[in-house]
Scaffold this active site. Sequence first.
Site, PDB file in Angstrom:
ATOM      1  N   HIS A   1      59.748  68.209 -39.732  1.00 57.58           N
ATOM      2  CA  HIS A   1      60.252  69.079 -40.806  1.00 57.58           C
ATOM      3  C   HIS A   1      59.642  68.683 -42.154  1.00 57.58           C
ATOM      4  O   HIS A   1      59.294  69.543 -42.957  1.00 57.58           O
ATOM      5  CB  HIS A   1      61.775  68.980 -40.917  1.00 57.58           C
ATOM      6  CG  HIS A   1      62.538  69.841 -39.948  1.00 57.58           C
ATOM      7  ND1 HIS A   1      62.414  71.206 -39.905  1.00 57.58           N
ATOM      8  CD2 HIS A   1      63.459  69.514 -39.003  1.00 57.58           C
ATOM      9  CE1 HIS A   1      63.225  71.693 -38.963  1.00 57.58           C
ATOM     10  NE2 HIS A   1      63.872  70.681 -38.396  1.00 57.58           N
TER      11      HIS A   1
ATOM     12  N   CYS B   1      67.255  73.442 -33.039  1.00 55.00           N
ATOM     13  CA  CYS B   1      67.062  73.171 -34.460  1.00 55.00           C
ATOM     14  C   CYS B   1      68.037  74.035 -35.248  1.00 55.00           C
ATOM     15  O   CYS B   1      68.185  75.225 -34.965  1.00 55.00           O
ATOM     16  CB  CYS B   1      65.629  73.506 -34.867  1.00 55.00           C
ATOM     17  SG  CYS B   1      65.282  73.180 -36.613  1.00 55.00           S
ATOM     18  N   LEU B   2      68.681  73.441 -36.224  1.00 50.13           N
ATOM     19  CA  LEU B   2      69.619  74.190 -37.056  1.00 50.13           C
ATOM     20  C   LEU B   2      68.903  75.300 -37.831  1.00 50.13           C
ATOM     21  O   LEU B   2      69.537  76.260 -38.258  1.00 50.13           O
ATOM     22  CB  LEU B   2      70.342  73.245 -38.025  1.00 50.13           C
ATOM     23  CG  LEU B   2      71.255  72.203 -37.340  1.00 50.13           C
ATOM     24  CD1 LEU B   2      71.773  71.197 -38.368  1.00 50.13           C
ATOM     25  CD2 LEU B   2      72.412  72.886 -36.618  1.00 50.13           C
TER      26      LEU B   2
ATOM     27  N   HIS C   1      61.428  64.881 -34.528  1.00 52.62           N
ATOM     28  CA  HIS C   1      61.745  66.275 -34.892  1.00 52.62           C
ATOM     29  C   HIS C   1      61.977  66.387 -36.406  1.00 52.62           C
ATOM     30  O   HIS C   1      61.450  67.296 -37.056  1.00 52.62           O
ATOM     31  CB  HIS C   1      62.982  66.711 -34.091  1.00 52.62           C
ATOM     32  CG  HIS C   1      63.544  68.052 -34.432  1.00 52.62           C
ATOM     33  ND1 HIS C   1      63.534  69.120 -33.566  1.00 52.62           N
ATOM     34  CD2 HIS C   1      64.163  68.508 -35.563  1.00 52.62           C
ATOM     35  CE1 HIS C   1      64.106  70.168 -34.144  1.00 52.62           C
ATOM     36  NE2 HIS C   1      64.505  69.820 -35.351  1.00 52.62           N
ATOM     37  N   GLU C   2      62.732  65.438 -36.966  1.00 46.90           N
ATOM     38  CA  GLU C   2      63.017  65.479 -38.416  1.00 46.90           C
ATOM     39  C   GLU C   2      61.767  65.201 -39.235  1.00 46.90           C
ATOM     40  O   GLU C   2      61.550  65.817 -40.291  1.00 46.90           O
ATOM     41  CB  GLU C   2      64.112  64.465 -38.788  1.00 46.90           C
ATOM     42  CG  GLU C   2      65.436  64.589 -38.060  1.00 46.90           C
ATOM     43  CD  GLU C   2      65.971  65.991 -37.974  1.00 46.90           C
ATOM     44  OE1 GLU C   2      65.636  66.821 -38.842  1.00 46.90           O
ATOM     45  OE2 GLU C   2      66.712  66.265 -37.017  1.00 46.90           O
TER      46      GLU C   2
ATOM     47  N   GLY D   1      70.823  65.766 -36.535  1.00 45.83           N
ATOM     48  CA  GLY D   1      69.851  65.353 -37.539  1.00 45.83           C
ATOM     49  C   GLY D   1      69.655  66.461 -38.552  1.00 45.83           C
ATOM     50  O   GLY D   1      69.986  67.624 -38.280  1.00 45.83           O
TER      51      GLY D   1
ATOM     52  N   GLN E   1      65.001  71.275 -44.755  1.00 45.87           N
ATOM     53  CA  GLN E   1      65.879  72.335 -44.250  1.00 45.87           C
ATOM     54  C   GLN E   1      66.897  72.812 -45.276  1.00 45.87           C
ATOM     55  O   GLN E   1      67.468  73.890 -45.125  1.00 45.87           O
ATOM     56  CB  GLN E   1      66.608  71.848 -42.990  1.00 45.87           C
ATOM     57  CG  GLN E   1      65.699  71.646 -41.795  1.00 45.87           C
ATOM     58  CD  GLN E   1      66.453  71.060 -40.624  1.00 45.87           C
ATOM     59  OE1 GLN E   1      66.654  69.848 -40.562  1.00 45.87           O
ATOM     60  NE2 GLN E   1      66.889  71.891 -39.705  1.00 45.87           N
TER      61      GLN E   1
HETATM   62  O1  GNR Z   1      71.097  69.230 -33.834  1.00 43.80           O
HETATM   63  C1  GNR Z   1      69.947  69.086 -33.384  1.00 43.80           C
HETATM   64  N1  GNR Z   1      69.786  68.813 -32.068  1.00 43.80           N
HETATM   65  C2  GNR Z   1      68.568  68.441 -31.504  1.00 43.80           C
HETATM   66  C3  GNR Z   1      68.470  68.417 -30.121  1.00 43.80           C
HETATM   67  C4  GNR Z   1      67.296  68.043 -29.506  1.00 43.80           C
HETATM   68  C5  GNR Z   1      66.217  67.678 -30.273  1.00 43.80           C
HETATM   69  C6  GNR Z   1      66.295  67.702 -31.657  1.00 43.80           C
HETATM   70  C7  GNR Z   1      67.458  68.073 -32.269  1.00 43.80           C
HETATM   71  S1  GNR Z   1      67.561  68.081 -33.991  1.00 43.80           S
HETATM   72  C8  GNR Z   1      68.797  69.286 -34.276  1.00 43.80           C
HETATM   73  C9  GNR Z   1      69.182  69.352 -35.740  1.00 43.80           C
HETATM   74  C10 GNR Z   1      67.990  69.784 -36.554  1.00 43.80           C
HETATM   75  O2  GNR Z   1      67.584  70.913 -36.610  1.00 43.80           O
HETATM   76  N2  GNR Z   1      67.347  68.867 -37.202  1.00 43.80           N
HETATM   77  O3  GNR Z   1      66.251  69.182 -37.896  1.00 43.80           O
HETATM   78 NI    NI Z   2      65.377  70.882 -36.943  1.00 47.74          NI
END
Ligand code: GNR
Ligand code: NI
Length: 167
Positions: A137, A91-92, A133-134, A46, A51
């Site tokens: 952000h 999270c990236l 999660h997104e 995601g 980001q």
């Molecule tokens: O790549 C991602 N893996 C992930 C694993 C578990 C819960 C959420 C994520 S999102 C993350 C990519 C990211 O940072 N998205 O904002």
């Molecule tokens: Ni993230």
Amino acid sequence: MAPLEILEFPDPRLRTVAKPVQNVDGRIVEMADRMLDAMYEAPGIGLAATQVNFHQRLIVLDVSEKQDQPLILINPQIITGEGELETKEGCLSVPGFYEPVNRYEQIQLEAINRDGDPFTLDAEGLLAVCIQHEMDHLEGKLFVDYLSNTKRQLIRKKLQKLQKQQA
Ligand code: GNR
Ligand code: NI
């Protein structure tokens, strides 16, 4: 076109609250496509516009095993959330750290697609987790905000050290 750069914690720009997309025009569609490229390249499941320092309510996802089911969500809104699921999240923007976070297990969502049409989506499991999660952000929130202050500060220090080495 130059690939999008992904901001890293504790970059203050990650704290920006994104504005609703007013119009799904070519600029938004192009940004969504570039975000998908950056997400697959990373690789991640995601990516939120925040980001990549674009502060409109746009997220892209692909939780499929083959990474061949891209999903674009514009102005996503959670209608209902049910159950609880603890997942080790990464999270990236917080590279290298994985910690358990609690989210809704199932959500019902309203969003706009790349054609500008509204749709509803029922999501569960990893997709539901990733959407939440997104969407965090877009509010300037990171998964590390759910951890203890001690843990978050430790992660911040380690990342800042790495970032200084890379600079
Ligand atoms: O790549 C991602 N893996 C992930 C694993 C578990 C819960 C959420 C994520 S999102 C993350 C990519 C990211 O940072 N998205 O904002
Ligand atoms: Ni993230």
